[in-house]
Enzyme design. Structure first.
Site, PDB file in Angstrom:
ATOM      1  N   SER A  64       0.707  -1.362  -0.144  1.00  0.00           N
ATOM      2  CA  SER A  64       0.082   0.133   0.068  1.00  0.00           C
ATOM      3  C   SER A  64       0.920   1.219   0.118  1.00  0.00           C
ATOM      4  CB  SER A  64      -0.641   0.112   1.250  1.00  0.00           C
ATOM      5  OG  SER A  64      -1.481   1.261   1.481  1.00  0.00           O
ATOM      6  N   TYR A 120      -3.017  -0.923  10.442  1.00  0.00           N
ATOM      7  CA  TYR A 120      -2.910  -1.263   8.873  1.00  0.00           C
ATOM      8  C   TYR A 120      -1.573  -0.804   8.336  1.00  0.00           C
ATOM      9  CZ  TYR A 120      -4.357  -0.938   3.820  1.00  0.00           C
ATOM     10  OH  TYR A 120      -4.143  -1.441   2.511  1.00  0.00           O
TER      11      TYR A 120
END
Length: 255
Positions: A146, A159
């Site tokens: 990401s 995350y």
């Protein structure tokens, strides 16, 4: 370089978390490049529907329902693939979840849930795939990272920790497995139009921030990851190892 280097015919790709979203788009793209795909998910009904849709398009598809965070389930799933004569040549560790809240409000259970799904699963599934790739002397592992593999934003601490871990796990895989003919790389998507981001795309303020912050001035589409996934799955990337390629409309390139 011939374009035939991008052909995936004769290869089998397992894509975790592929009954919808980014995983489904990547699985479809790999299938269109010639690969047999093994779809994975926890929702059996959704998984069956996704597999049927790809078969209706003429692709070779298997479905493997198992929990990527459960070590015993992962081991059992690979044993079932072994028994069926299915060799995983390409692994895409895509399964992931997101929880948004201030760091001080996260419980330990929530923290571990996010890390287990986004990071530990890549270790578990990657390990079982590599145990089979190493004797064959070839294989491709693609971990889905990401923008958060390299940057942080408020309310997504676990995350961010998990996706930062994905970047370094990818390098660790390359360090250990490259000599066995395995390439381990990662893709770092930017802000994409997915179900997981629905709350963000529906928020006018956040939508405006993404578009103003991204040089491309828009959100990305799941199918825009496909080209990178095919490249990293193919012979065209045989000397690419331990890298993360950001597919983010240029966001990671600007302040």
């Amino acid at each position: 370089m011939s374009v035939t280097q991008f052909n995936l015919e004769g290869r089998t790709a397992l894509v975790t978390g592929s009954s919808r979203g980014l995983g489904q788009a990547i699985a479809r793209g790999l299938a269109e490049a010639g690969a047999t795909v093994v779809l994975n998910g926890m929702d059996a009904e959704r998984l069956t529907a996704a597999a049927d849709a790809l078969r209706a398009e003429g692709h070779s598809v298997h479905a493997a329902a198992f929990d990527v965070t459960d070590e015993a389930a992962v081991i059992a799933a690979f044993r079932r693939l072994d028994a069926a004569g299915i060799e995983v040549d390409i692994l895409v560790n895509n399964a992931g979840i997101q929880l948004r809240k201030p760091l001080v409000d996260f419980s330990a259970e929530e923290w571990h849930r996010v890390l287990d799904t986004n990071l530990t699963s890549a270790f578990l599934v990657g390990r079982e795939a590599a145990r089979r790739m190493i004797p064959r002397g070839r294989g491709k592992v693609i971990n889905i990272g990401s923008l958060m593999s390299n940057f942080a934003r408020p309310t997504v601490a676990p995350y961010t920790a998990a996706k930062g871990g994905i970047k370094l796990l990818t390098q660790a895989m390359a360090a250990e497995w490259a000599e066995h003919g395995i390439q381990a790389n990662a893709i770092g998507p930017g802000y994409m139009l997915t179900d997981m981001n629905q709350a963000l795309t529906s928020n006018p303020q956040f939508d405006s921030w993404v578009k103003s912050r991204t040089p491309s001035r828009r959100w990305g589409r799941p199918d825009e990851l496909v080209g990178t996934a095919i490249f990293l799955s193919s012979a065209a990337s045989d000397y690419v190892n331990g890298q993360i390629i950001y597919v983010d409309g240029g966001m990671s390139s600007v302040l």
